[in-house]
Design a protein around this motif. Structure first.
Motif, mmCIF file in Angstrom:
data_model
loop_
_atom_site.group_PDB
_atom_site.id
_atom_site.type_symbol
_atom_site.label_atom_id
_atom_site.label_comp_id
_atom_site.label_asym_id
_atom_site.label_seq_id
_atom_site.Cartn_x
_atom_site.Cartn_y
_atom_site.Cartn_z
ATOM 1 N N PHE A 278 0.666 -1.277 0.060
ATOM 2 C CA PHE A 278 0.638 0.138 -0.069
ATOM 3 C C PHE A 278 0.548 0.600 0.029
ATOM 4 O O PHE A 278 0.384 2.083 -0.400
ATOM 5 N N CYS A 279 1.970 1.538 0.981
ATOM 6 C CA CYS A 279 2.757 2.573 0.676
ATOM 7 C C CYS A 279 3.617 3.084 -0.294
ATOM 8 O O CYS A 279 3.523 3.751 -1.067
ATOM 9 N N GLY A 280 4.115 1.273 -1.238
ATOM 10 C CA GLY A 280 4.635 1.534 -2.638
ATOM 11 C C GLY A 280 3.189 2.335 -3.352
ATOM 12 O O GLY A 280 3.556 2.762 -3.634
ATOM 13 N N TYR A 281 1.759 1.692 -3.511
ATOM 14 C CA TYR A 281 1.462 2.167 -4.375
ATOM 15 C C TYR A 281 0.835 4.235 -3.957
ATOM 16 O O TYR A 281 0.522 4.505 -5.227
ATOM 17 N N GLN A 282 0.895 3.717 -2.756
ATOM 18 C CA GLN A 282 1.057 5.636 -2.880
ATOM 19 C C GLN A 282 2.010 6.406 -2.418
ATOM 20 O O GLN A 282 1.625 7.699 -3.375
ATOM 21 N N THR A 283 3.194 5.904 -2.839
ATOM 22 C CA THR A 283 4.050 6.693 -2.866
ATOM 23 C C THR A 283 5.000 6.735 -4.195
ATOM 24 O O THR A 283 6.282 7.167 -4.732
ATOM 25 N N ASN A 284 3.969 5.676 -5.065
ATOM 26 C CA ASN A 284 4.632 5.834 -6.557
ATOM 27 C C ASN A 284 5.929 4.696 -6.067
ATOM 28 O O ASN A 284 6.440 5.633 -7.578
ATOM 29 N N ASN A 285 6.204 4.288 -5.269
ATOM 30 C CA ASN A 285 7.556 3.448 -5.822
ATOM 31 C C ASN A 285 7.052 1.686 -5.583
ATOM 32 O O ASN A 285 7.474 1.288 -4.754
ATOM 33 N N LEU A 286 6.308 1.638 -6.317
ATOM 34 C CA LEU A 286 5.755 -0.017 -6.424
ATOM 35 C C LEU A 286 6.656 -1.393 -6.409
ATOM 36 O O LEU A 286 6.742 -2.074 -6.230
ATOM 37 N N ALA A 287 7.452 -0.755 -7.530
ATOM 38 C CA ALA A 287 8.531 -1.637 -7.580
ATOM 39 C C ALA A 287 9.466 -2.216 -6.588
ATOM 40 O O ALA A 287 10.055 -3.293 -5.928
ATOM 41 N N LEU A 288 9.677 -1.357 -5.790
ATOM 42 C CA LEU A 288 10.502 -1.434 -4.985
ATOM 43 C C LEU A 288 10.032 -2.098 -3.976
ATOM 44 O O LEU A 288 10.402 -2.731 -2.515
ATOM 45 N N ALA A 289 8.641 -1.716 -3.753
ATOM 46 C CA ALA A 289 8.045 -2.065 -2.477
ATOM 47 C C ALA A 289 8.059 -3.521 -2.797
ATOM 48 O O ALA A 289 8.280 -4.271 -2.549
ATOM 49 N N GLN A 290 7.585 -3.734 -4.155
ATOM 50 C CA GLN A 290 7.577 -5.636 -4.481
ATOM 51 C C GLN A 290 9.033 -6.109 -4.329
ATOM 52 O O GLN A 290 9.160 -7.225 -3.242
ATOM 53 N N ALA A 291 9.806 -5.249 -4.206
ATOM 54 C CA ALA A 291 11.244 -6.191 -4.221
ATOM 55 C C ALA A 291 11.334 -6.314 -3.065
ATOM 56 O O ALA A 291 11.554 -7.289 -1.940
ATOM 57 N N PHE A 292 10.643 -5.540 -2.046
ATOM 58 C CA PHE A 292 10.753 -5.967 -0.419
ATOM 59 C C PHE A 292 9.548 -7.499 -0.284
ATOM 60 O O PHE A 292 10.252 -7.642 1.006
ATOM 61 N N VAL A 293 8.546 -6.551 -0.480
ATOM 62 C CA VAL A 293 7.693 -7.995 -0.228
ATOM 63 C C VAL A 293 7.978 -9.522 -0.650
ATOM 64 O O VAL A 293 7.881 -10.707 -0.471
ATOM 65 N N ILE A 294 9.027 -9.295 -1.641
ATOM 66 C CA ILE A 294 9.671 -11.092 -2.360
ATOM 67 C C ILE A 294 10.584 -11.363 -1.156
ATOM 68 O O ILE A 294 9.969 -12.088 -1.094
ATOM 69 N N THR A 295 10.940 -10.756 -0.712
ATOM 70 C CA THR A 295 12.025 -10.377 0.521
ATOM 71 C C THR A 295 11.340 -11.119 1.466
ATOM 72 O O THR A 295 11.925 -12.025 2.603
ATOM 73 N N VAL A 296 10.035 -10.192 1.734
ATOM 74 C CA VAL A 296 10.213 -10.510 2.745
ATOM 75 C C VAL A 296 8.906 -12.018 3.101
ATOM 76 O O VAL A 296 9.112 -12.537 3.884
ATOM 77 N N ILE A 297 8.487 -12.512 1.945
ATOM 78 C CA ILE A 297 8.344 -13.827 1.503
ATOM 79 C C ILE A 297 9.514 -15.031 1.441
ATOM 80 O O ILE A 297 8.665 -15.630 2.005
ATOM 81 N N VAL A 298 10.356 -14.801 1.357
ATOM 82 C CA VAL A 298 11.361 -15.880 1.128
ATOM 83 C C VAL A 298 11.303 -16.283 2.784
ATOM 84 O O VAL A 298 12.061 -16.927 3.109
ATOM 85 N N ILE A 299 11.623 -14.917 3.347
ATOM 86 C CA ILE A 299 12.109 -14.394 4.762
ATOM 87 C C ILE A 299 10.822 -15.839 5.928
ATOM 88 O O ILE A 299 11.200 -16.325 6.245
ATOM 89 N N GLU A 300 9.986 -15.153 4.955
ATOM 90 C CA GLU A 300 7.997 -16.086 6.046
ATOM 91 C C GLU A 300 8.511 -17.366 5.161
ATOM 92 O O GLU A 300 8.972 -17.967 7.063
#
Lengths: 160, 97
Positions: free
Chosen positions: B44-66
């Motif tokens: 949501f923060c990535g979407y709101q700040t127009n930084n969705l690509a970076l947010a997706q990179a973080f989410v992928i890292t979170v999913i791997v760690i999870e």
């Protein structure tokens, strides 16, 4: 309106996951919550993260939970009924907490406007960010995967 | 705005699950729900700040760690069940004191 409905569905799936008696249903509820989160991500154009969420969180992790449920002894019907009575006493407050918290946050949010710094340009592609700008993240992911593999080997090794 | 409310509600559901349950598998499920709240917040923060690509990179890292955390935690839970024949956190007293 559709966004609100999907978010409500996500919270409802999470509540059902926590409150349901059967652990198997809990695992299925978790997969359902992940699938709904995937829909939200797709709607926000986060396609790559959504695919990861769907394949890993809605696919792999529920399988892990179902495996551990089958490896451990499930309750008998009589035990489940007894446990359900105790569980109801502990979990009846959850829908109440969610409704009160949701209403309070809804009222507060009418006055609250988050000020987030908005980038002027969308920035590079996610693949470029992963492979070129945040290579250390990938290194960390590989390291943590190997750590997990070794941890599982140590946990399940046969004793002599 | 509704996204932020949903994030808080999801996190509250996860914390409630952690506090109210004694079953170790359900504790892991509570942690999973909390991680989902964090994932939604990052996207949501990535979407709101127009930084969705970076947010997706973080989410992928979170999913791997999870996934790695859950795999190891499930292994620990199976080990506890083998040793104590129970998944009830109240009955695991060998490390107490």
């Amino acid at each position: 309106m559709l966004e609100l409905f999907i978010l409500g569905l996500l919270v409802a799936a999470a509540i059902w996951t926590v409150m349901t008696r059967s652990l198997l249903r809990s695992a299925i509820g978790l997969a359902l919550a992940s699938a709904i989160l995937t829909i939200i991500m797709f709607r926000m154009d986060a396609n790559l993260a959504a695919v990861f969420e769907l394949s890993v969180c809605a696919g792999l992790i529920p399988v892990l939970f179902i495996s551990v449920i089958s490896l451990t002894h499930p309750w008998t019907f009589k035990e489940a009924i007894e446990i359900m009575k105790v569980r109801l006493a502990r979990f009846w407050g959850l829908p109440l907490v969610v409704v009160i918290l949701g209403t309070a946050l809804g009222l507060v949010s009418l006055k609250f406007k988050p000020q987030l710094p908005v980038a002027q340009t969308p920035g590079p592609d996610v693949r470029f960010i992963l492979w070129h700008l945040r290579q250390l993240d990938l290194l960390g992911q590989i390291t943590i995967i190997f750590t997990g593999v070794f941890a599982v080997i140590i946990l399940f090794r046969e004793r002599k | 705005m509704f996204n932020l409310i949903a994030v808080v509600l999801l996190f509250a559901v996860g914390i409630y699950c952690l506090l109210a349950t004694y079953n170790l598998i359900r504790v892991l499920i509570g942690i999973e729900i909390m991680i989902k709240a964090v994932t939604l917040l990052v996207i949501f923060c990535g979407y709101q700040t127009n930084n969705l690509a970076l947010a997706q990179a973080f989410v992928i890292t979170v999913i791997v760690i999870e996934v790695v955390i859950m795999t190891v935690a499930v292994g620990v839970v199976v080990g506890i069940h083998r040793h104590n024949n129970t998944l009830d956190a109240r009955n695991i007293r060998k490390l107490k004191g």
